[in-house]
Design an enzyme around this catalytic site. Structure first.
Site, PDB file in Angstrom:
ATOM      1  N   ASN A   1      -2.352  -3.047 -24.178  1.00 13.48           N
ATOM      2  CA  ASN A   1      -2.856  -3.869 -23.075  1.00 13.48           C
ATOM      3  C   ASN A   1      -1.716  -4.202 -22.123  1.00 13.48           C
ATOM      4  O   ASN A   1      -0.591  -4.471 -22.560  1.00 13.48           O
ATOM      5  CB  ASN A   1      -3.479  -5.167 -23.613  1.00 13.48           C
ATOM      6  CG  ASN A   1      -4.427  -5.811 -22.625  1.00 13.48           C
ATOM      7  OD1 ASN A   1      -5.381  -5.176 -22.159  1.00 13.48           O
ATOM      8  ND2 ASN A   1      -4.185  -7.060 -22.273  1.00 13.48           N
TER       9      ASN A   1
ATOM     10  N   CYS B   1     -37.117  -8.736 -20.573  1.00 16.33           N
ATOM     11  CA  CYS B   1     -37.761  -9.937 -20.052  1.00 16.33           C
ATOM     12  C   CYS B   1     -37.398 -11.112 -20.938  1.00 16.33           C
ATOM     13  O   CYS B   1     -37.532 -11.045 -22.161  1.00 16.33           O
ATOM     14  CB  CYS B   1     -39.278  -9.744 -20.019  1.00 16.33           C
ATOM     15  SG  CYS B   1     -40.170 -11.260 -19.587  1.00 16.33           S
TER      16      CYS B   1
ATOM     17  N   ARG C   1     -10.294 -10.067 -15.607  1.00 11.48           N
ATOM     18  CA  ARG C   1      -9.219 -11.051 -15.524  1.00 11.48           C
ATOM     19  C   ARG C   1      -7.892 -10.479 -15.043  1.00 11.48           C
ATOM     20  O   ARG C   1      -6.933 -11.207 -14.893  1.00 11.48           O
ATOM     21  CB  ARG C   1      -9.008 -11.707 -16.898  1.00 11.48           C
ATOM     22  CG  ARG C   1     -10.206 -12.527 -17.370  1.00 11.48           C
ATOM     23  CD  ARG C   1      -9.926 -13.162 -18.723  1.00 11.48           C
ATOM     24  NE  ARG C   1     -11.008 -14.027 -19.142  1.00 11.48           N
ATOM     25  CZ  ARG C   1     -12.102 -13.616 -19.765  1.00 11.48           C
ATOM     26  NH1 ARG C   1     -12.249 -12.332 -20.039  1.00 11.48           N
ATOM     27  NH2 ARG C   1     -13.056 -14.476 -20.125  1.00 11.48           N
TER      28      ARG C   1
ATOM     29  N   HIS D   1     -21.556  -6.202 -26.355  1.00 14.32           N
ATOM     30  CA  HIS D   1     -22.125  -6.968 -25.245  1.00 14.32           C
ATOM     31  C   HIS D   1     -23.312  -6.266 -24.599  1.00 14.32           C
ATOM     32  O   HIS D   1     -23.702  -6.600 -23.490  1.00 14.32           O
ATOM     33  CB  HIS D   1     -21.038  -7.272 -24.213  1.00 14.32           C
ATOM     34  CG  HIS D   1     -19.951  -8.156 -24.752  1.00 14.32           C
ATOM     35  ND1 HIS D   1     -18.712  -8.295 -24.147  1.00 14.32           N
ATOM     36  CD2 HIS D   1     -19.905  -8.939 -25.861  1.00 14.32           C
ATOM     37  CE1 HIS D   1     -17.966  -9.124 -24.857  1.00 14.32           C
ATOM     38  NE2 HIS D   1     -18.653  -9.522 -25.889  1.00 14.32           N
TER      39      HIS D   1
END
Length: 247
Positions: free
Chosen positions: A212, A121, A26, A113
């Site tokens: 950040n 699969c 982003r 994640h």
């Protein structure tokens, strides 16, 4: 008597890896900023339904900068904290494996994640390596299917529209509750449930620092907000903490 070193939980997002040549999503030069359509490759519904999206995904995986990326000073700063005897737990939204590559103890790194280096699969659940799947792509198969059942193969990562692994998420929540220092590094704190870990840590009284470049929803309630480049800020923060808690 030497003061006990505080437990540190570090939530890391794409911003920690940009200095290693891996673009974020982003930011001003982010993957989705430059090509909004690329978000389909990270969305489960589109990936499963559209062969064209899958073919594009396989091409992107083969070209992913993470294959050759090296850890940067921010990753290495967290390793130094661990070596200095601090109880460090890393909760990462990244799939690039750079924390482990830098030298952080693998069992102390939670990959919320998943990882880009495996495939699974979606039919029978069989797992394999991304390298083997990409070898098939390079040999001419643009959308390799599971060799066992013919099902759709997907990277061992969590896409938008998929639930996070419940055990991993529970572990992350426990770490956020137990830590005394919580650092959110290179993450927009916009993606749930990862962002909620910040609120959990705050509720339990942890001192919270956000590192950040862009504003986050938690800036107004954090104890400290750092806008300096992550590759400069994290080594400085780690060094200060080590100096404040000598062995």
């Amino acid at each position: 008597m030497t003061e006990r070193k505080p437990m540190i939980a570090v939530l890391t997002g794409a911003g920690i890896s940009t200095d290693s040549g891996i673009p974020d999503f982003r930011g001003p030069q982010g993957v989705w900023t430059r090509d909004p359509a690329a978000e389909k490759m990270f969305t489960y519904e589109h990936y499963m339904a559209d062969p064209a999206v899958r073919r594009a995904s396989w091409r992107a995986r083969a070209d992913n900068a993470a294959w050759n990326a090296q850890p940067n000073p921010a990753h290495l700063a967290l390793v130094e904290l661990e070596r200095a005897g601090f109880p460090v737990r890393i909760i990462t939204q990244n799939i690039d494996g750079l924390h482990q590559k830098a030298g952080s103890t693998p069992r102390k790194v939670l990959e919320l994640h998943g990882t880009m280096f495996t495939v699974r699969c979606m039919g029978c659940g069989e797992r394999g390596t991304m390298r083997d799947a990409l070898d098939r792509v390079e040999a001419g198969d643009p959308d390799p299917a599971c060799l066992s059942c013919g099902g759709i193969l997907k990277a061992g990562t969590i896409m938008f529209g998929e639930n996070l692994d419940s055990e991993t998420l529970n572990q992350a929540g426990s770490i956020a509750k137990a830590c005394r220092l919580f650092w959110a590094v290179g993450t927009s704190l916009m993606v749930q449930p990862a962002a909620s870990l910040c609120a959990i840590a705050m509720t339990e009284g942890a001192k919270t620092t956000i590192v950040n470049a862009q504003p986050t929803p938690y800036d107004v309630v954090a104890d400290e907000v750092v806008r300096d480049p992550i590759g400069e800020a994290l080594p400085r923060m780690a060094a200060a903490l080590i100096a404040a808690h000598p062995s």
